[in-house]
Design an enzyme around this catalytic site. Sequence first.
Site, PDB file in Angstrom:
ATOM      1  N   CYS A 125       0.832  -1.206   0.000  1.00  0.00           N
ATOM      2  CA  CYS A 125       0.000   0.000   0.000  1.00  0.00           C
ATOM      3  C   CYS A 125       0.869   1.260   0.000  1.00  0.00           C
ATOM      4  O   CYS A 125       1.521   1.537  -1.000  1.00  0.00           O
ATOM      5  CB  CYS A 125      -0.994  -0.057   1.144  1.00  0.00           C
ATOM      6  SG  CYS A 125      -2.423   0.974   0.835  1.00  0.00           S
ATOM      7  N   HIS A 178      -3.319  -5.308   1.459  1.00  0.00           N
ATOM      8  CA  HIS A 178      -2.634  -5.588   2.731  1.00  0.00           C
ATOM      9  C   HIS A 178      -2.669  -7.075   3.085  1.00  0.00           C
ATOM     10  O   HIS A 178      -3.533  -7.478   3.878  1.00  0.00           O
ATOM     11  CB  HIS A 178      -3.317  -4.823   3.865  1.00  0.00           C
ATOM     12  CG  HIS A 178      -3.117  -3.353   3.829  1.00  0.00           C
ATOM     13  ND1 HIS A 178      -2.102  -2.710   4.492  1.00  0.00           N
ATOM     14  CD2 HIS A 178      -3.812  -2.382   3.205  1.00  0.00           C
ATOM     15  CE1 HIS A 178      -2.181  -1.409   4.289  1.00  0.00           C
ATOM     16  NE2 HIS A 178      -3.217  -1.189   3.504  1.00  0.00           N
ATOM     17  N   GLU A 232      -0.908  -8.567   5.127  1.00  0.00           N
ATOM     18  CA  GLU A 232      -0.643  -8.711   6.570  1.00  0.00           C
ATOM     19  C   GLU A 232      -1.923  -8.587   7.392  1.00  0.00           C
ATOM     20  O   GLU A 232      -1.937  -8.913   8.576  1.00  0.00           O
ATOM     21  CB  GLU A 232       0.414  -7.698   7.019  1.00  0.00           C
ATOM     22  CG  GLU A 232      -0.045  -6.261   7.192  1.00  0.00           C
ATOM     23  CD  GLU A 232      -0.242  -5.485   5.882  1.00  0.00           C
ATOM     24  OE1 GLU A 232      -0.166  -6.090   4.787  1.00  0.00           O
ATOM     25  OE2 GLU A 232      -0.492  -4.279   5.970  1.00  0.00           O
TER      26      GLU A 232
HETATM   27  N1  GLN Z   1      -3.674   6.374   1.018  1.00  0.00           N
HETATM   28  C1  GLN Z   1      -2.367   6.115   1.574  1.00  0.00           C
HETATM   29  C2  GLN Z   1      -1.305   6.941   0.857  1.00  0.00           C
HETATM   30  O1  GLN Z   1      -1.588   7.565  -0.097  1.00  0.00           O
HETATM   31  C3  GLN Z   1      -2.045   4.633   1.511  1.00  0.00           C
HETATM   32  C4  GLN Z   1      -3.033   3.859   2.329  1.00  0.00           C
HETATM   33  C5  GLN Z   1      -2.472   2.621   2.990  1.00  0.00           C
HETATM   34  O2  GLN Z   1      -1.276   2.417   3.064  1.00  0.00           O
HETATM   35  N2  GLN Z   1      -3.378   1.812   3.525  1.00  0.00           N
HETATM   36  O3  GLN Z   1      -0.191   6.934   1.247  1.00  0.00           O
END
Ligand code: GLN
Length: 183
Positions: free
Chosen positions: A79, A162, A164
């Site tokens: 992410c 994710h 995890e």
């Molecule tokens: N929206 C976050 C970003 O732009 C990422 C979201 C996440 O890691 N769950 O960094």
Amino acid sequence: MKIAILALQGAFAEHEEVLRALGAETFLIRNRADWDIEKDALVIPGGESTAMTRIMRDLELWEPISEALNQGLPVFGTCAGLIMLDDAHLSTMNITAQRNAYGRQLGSFYTEDEFCGIGKVPMTFIRAPYIERVGEGVEVLATVDGKVVAARQQHQLVCAFHPELTPEDTRIHRYFLDMIQGK
Ligand code: GLN
């Protein structure tokens, strides 16, 4: 195998649990001194990429991390961790991430889809990015509704979701451990 987990902010503890359950040794990177501990790989967790960028720069972790990844240290970014490796951030992967790509309505969702070489895996998306540009040398590992959500470039692995957060399924972390061992 000893895995460093960047623990400046975000969902690092969950990675720690999964990797330990798989028998890997882990430790947290909270400052510049921690970075000097010997390691076989790095995990960059989810969180907020703007905050993570700022803290990494403030703590003088940006340059050493960038250098280590360019020299081949294996890395797994999830992410915000994916965003950190794209061409607008650390730029160690030949990808461009679109941040918050699913908009407000679909900000967070769960699905299951194919992951190359593994099969159907659980995918938890939280204000997730997707990969809008896949450059040369990058292998696409998963797509959801035509959008690239997981990819690999040699020793670098990224997921927009994710793994995890669904610790009952450890296959993607296992894939990462196999990748570190050159399998
Ligand atoms: N929206 C976050 C970003 O732009 C990422 C979201 C996440 O890691 N769950 O960094």
